[in-house]
Design a protein around this motif. Structure first.
Motif, PDB file in Angstrom:
ATOM      1  N   GLN A 172     -33.086 -45.628 -36.141  1.00  0.00           N
ATOM      2  CA  GLN A 172     -33.363 -44.215 -35.855  1.00  0.00           C
ATOM      3  C   GLN A 172     -34.798 -43.907 -36.291  1.00  0.00           C
ATOM      4  O   GLN A 172     -35.021 -43.374 -37.382  1.00  0.00           O
ATOM      5  CB  GLN A 172     -32.378 -43.319 -36.597  1.00  0.00           C
ATOM      6  CG  GLN A 172     -30.961 -43.462 -36.099  1.00  0.00           C
ATOM      7  CD  GLN A 172     -30.008 -42.580 -36.867  1.00  0.00           C
ATOM      8  OE1 GLN A 172     -29.896 -42.691 -38.080  1.00  0.00           O
ATOM      9  NE2 GLN A 172     -29.319 -41.713 -36.151  1.00  0.00           N
TER      10      GLN A 172
ATOM     11  N   ASP B 134     -32.070 -44.846 -31.471  1.00  0.00           N
ATOM     12  CA  ASP B 134     -31.731 -43.421 -31.365  1.00  0.00           C
ATOM     13  C   ASP B 134     -32.992 -42.611 -31.682  1.00  0.00           C
ATOM     14  O   ASP B 134     -33.440 -42.567 -32.824  1.00  0.00           O
ATOM     15  CB  ASP B 134     -30.618 -43.097 -32.357  1.00  0.00           C
ATOM     16  CG  ASP B 134     -30.185 -41.646 -32.319  1.00  0.00           C
ATOM     17  OD1 ASP B 134     -30.802 -40.852 -31.574  1.00  0.00           O
ATOM     18  OD2 ASP B 134     -29.232 -41.305 -33.044  1.00  0.00           O
TER      19      ASP B 134
ATOM     20  N   THR C 239     -33.354 -39.300 -31.230  1.00  0.00           N
ATOM     21  CA  THR C 239     -33.044 -37.864 -31.272  1.00  0.00           C
ATOM     22  C   THR C 239     -33.800 -37.139 -32.381  1.00  0.00           C
ATOM     23  O   THR C 239     -34.022 -35.937 -32.279  1.00  0.00           O
ATOM     24  CB  THR C 239     -31.526 -37.622 -31.455  1.00  0.00           C
ATOM     25  OG1 THR C 239     -31.084 -38.299 -32.626  1.00  0.00           O
ATOM     26  CG2 THR C 239     -30.747 -38.100 -30.252  1.00  0.00           C
TER      27      THR C 239
ATOM     28  N   GLU D 152     -31.206 -50.191 -21.669  1.00  0.00           N
ATOM     29  CA  GLU D 152     -30.253 -49.323 -20.988  1.00  0.00           C
ATOM     30  C   GLU D 152     -30.121 -48.026 -21.770  1.00  0.00           C
ATOM     31  O   GLU D 152     -30.057 -48.043 -22.998  1.00  0.00           O
ATOM     32  CB  GLU D 152     -28.869 -49.982 -20.905  1.00  0.00           C
ATOM     33  CG  GLU D 152     -28.820 -51.257 -20.111  1.00  0.00           C
ATOM     34  CD  GLU D 152     -28.848 -51.041 -18.616  1.00  0.00           C
ATOM     35  OE1 GLU D 152     -28.389 -49.969 -18.160  1.00  0.00           O
ATOM     36  OE2 GLU D 152     -29.324 -51.941 -17.916  1.00  0.00           O
ATOM     37  N   ARG D 153     -30.039 -46.922 -21.062  1.00  0.00           N
ATOM     38  CA  ARG D 153     -29.763 -45.631 -21.704  1.00  0.00           C
ATOM     39  C   ARG D 153     -28.262 -45.534 -21.879  1.00  0.00           C
ATOM     40  O   ARG D 153     -27.506 -45.646 -20.923  1.00  0.00           O
ATOM     41  CB  ARG D 153     -30.286 -44.498 -20.834  1.00  0.00           C
ATOM     42  CG  ARG D 153     -30.105 -43.145 -21.462  1.00  0.00           C
ATOM     43  CD  ARG D 153     -30.737 -42.067 -20.591  1.00  0.00           C
ATOM     44  NE  ARG D 153     -30.192 -40.793 -20.982  1.00  0.00           N
ATOM     45  CZ  ARG D 153     -29.289 -40.118 -20.283  1.00  0.00           C
ATOM     46  NH1 ARG D 153     -28.847 -40.593 -19.138  1.00  0.00           N
ATOM     47  NH2 ARG D 153     -28.820 -38.979 -20.723  1.00  0.00           N
ATOM     48  N   ILE D 154     -27.797 -45.327 -23.121  1.00  0.00           N
ATOM     49  CA  ILE D 154     -26.360 -45.267 -23.362  1.00  0.00           C
ATOM     50  C   ILE D 154     -25.893 -43.860 -23.722  1.00  0.00           C
ATOM     51  O   ILE D 154     -24.696 -43.588 -23.703  1.00  0.00           O
ATOM     52  CB  ILE D 154     -25.911 -46.286 -24.438  1.00  0.00           C
ATOM     53  CG1 ILE D 154     -26.654 -46.092 -25.752  1.00  0.00           C
ATOM     54  CG2 ILE D 154     -26.094 -47.696 -23.925  1.00  0.00           C
ATOM     55  CD1 ILE D 154     -26.184 -47.002 -26.871  1.00  0.00           C
ATOM     56  N   ALA D 155     -26.797 -42.975 -24.053  1.00  0.00           N
ATOM     57  CA  ALA D 155     -26.496 -41.569 -24.326  1.00  0.00           C
ATOM     58  C   ALA D 155     -27.813 -40.807 -24.240  1.00  0.00           C
ATOM     59  O   ALA D 155     -28.878 -41.404 -24.047  1.00  0.00           O
ATOM     60  CB  ALA D 155     -25.867 -41.391 -25.706  1.00  0.00           C
ATOM     61  N   ASP D 156     -27.758 -39.498 -24.403  1.00  0.00           N
ATOM     62  CA  ASP D 156     -28.975 -38.700 -24.369  1.00  0.00           C
ATOM     63  C   ASP D 156     -29.885 -39.108 -25.529  1.00  0.00           C
ATOM     64  O   ASP D 156     -29.498 -38.992 -26.697  1.00  0.00           O
ATOM     65  CB  ASP D 156     -28.623 -37.205 -24.457  1.00  0.00           C
ATOM     66  CG  ASP D 156     -29.834 -36.328 -24.242  1.00  0.00           C
ATOM     67  OD1 ASP D 156     -30.683 -36.694 -23.394  1.00  0.00           O
ATOM     68  OD2 ASP D 156     -29.937 -35.296 -24.931  1.00  0.00           O
ATOM     69  N   ARG D 157     -31.052 -39.675 -25.203  1.00  0.00           N
ATOM     70  CA  ARG D 157     -32.064 -40.120 -26.169  1.00  0.00           C
ATOM     71  C   ARG D 157     -31.580 -41.267 -27.068  1.00  0.00           C
ATOM     72  O   ARG D 157     -32.059 -41.448 -28.178  1.00  0.00           O
ATOM     73  CB  ARG D 157     -32.565 -38.944 -27.001  1.00  0.00           C
ATOM     74  CG  ARG D 157     -33.267 -37.892 -26.106  1.00  0.00           C
ATOM     75  CD  ARG D 157     -33.734 -36.707 -26.851  1.00  0.00           C
ATOM     76  NE  ARG D 157     -34.921 -37.077 -27.620  1.00  0.00           N
ATOM     77  CZ  ARG D 157     -35.662 -36.212 -28.282  1.00  0.00           C
ATOM     78  NH1 ARG D 157     -35.349 -34.938 -28.271  1.00  0.00           N
ATOM     79  NH2 ARG D 157     -36.711 -36.611 -28.957  1.00  0.00           N
ATOM     80  N   VAL D 158     -30.622 -42.056 -26.570  1.00  0.00           N
ATOM     81  CA  VAL D 158     -30.139 -43.254 -27.271  1.00  0.00           C
ATOM     82  C   VAL D 158     -30.188 -44.406 -26.271  1.00  0.00           C
ATOM     83  O   VAL D 158     -29.667 -44.304 -25.167  1.00  0.00           O
ATOM     84  CB  VAL D 158     -28.702 -43.071 -27.808  1.00  0.00           C
ATOM     85  CG1 VAL D 158     -28.230 -44.333 -28.515  1.00  0.00           C
ATOM     86  CG2 VAL D 158     -28.627 -41.873 -28.754  1.00  0.00           C
TER      87      VAL D 158
ATOM     88  N   THR E  12     -21.077 -52.629 -17.541  1.00  0.00           N
ATOM     89  CA  THR E  12     -20.826 -51.197 -17.456  1.00  0.00           C
ATOM     90  C   THR E  12     -19.597 -50.987 -16.602  1.00  0.00           C
ATOM     91  O   THR E  12     -19.390 -51.669 -15.598  1.00  0.00           O
ATOM     92  CB  THR E  12     -22.027 -50.461 -16.832  1.00  0.00           C
ATOM     93  OG1 THR E  12     -22.312 -51.041 -15.556  1.00  0.00           O
ATOM     94  CG2 THR E  12     -23.244 -50.550 -17.710  1.00  0.00           C
TER      95      THR E  12
END
Length: 126
Positions: free
Chosen positions: A56, A79, A81, A107-113, A125
């Protein structure tokens, strides 16, 4: 074997140090290896690692930590975020270049992660 190497071998000149590469701590003679394959060998992990590192970063200066883990063959979850948007964008650009240069994937796995996977790691996937 190329014509120049055949002639050099016939004359007893042998193979230069530059025409060899390391494979498991010993020299191996190689007829020809494209630069892309030599680069892939350099970045390929010698030990199959199942370790996943969560990073992070809070500032762009944390980028070397991500690079070090990734080059060691570890999968990295990044991450961003906690970063301001301009620095987060820079960090993602850095990570994308790192993954591309080391023949891995991002790969994008979540918003801003984001997930950075070395070439030996498969991503499915569903």
């Amino acid at each position: 074997m190329g014509a120049v190497r055949k002639v050099a071998s016939y004359l007893g000149l042998g193979i230069d140090q530059e025409d060899r590469y390391y494979d498991d701590e010993e020299y191996v003679e190689d007829e020809y290896m494209p630069a892309s394959e030599r680069a892939a060998k350099r970045w390929r992990s010698t030990v199959e690692s199942s370790r996943i590192v969560m990073v992070q970063p809070l500032k762009y200066n944390d980028a070397p930590t991500i690079g070090q883990h990734f080059r060691e063959g570890q999968t990295v979850i990044m991450d961003v975020t906690g970063m301001p948007m301009p620095e987060a964008t820079r960090m993602v650009d850095f990570a994308a270049g790192l993954a591309y240069g080391c023949e891995g994937r991002i790969e994008r796995i979540a918003d801003r992660v984001f997930l950075l996977a070395p070439s030996h790691v498969e991503i499915e996937t569903t």
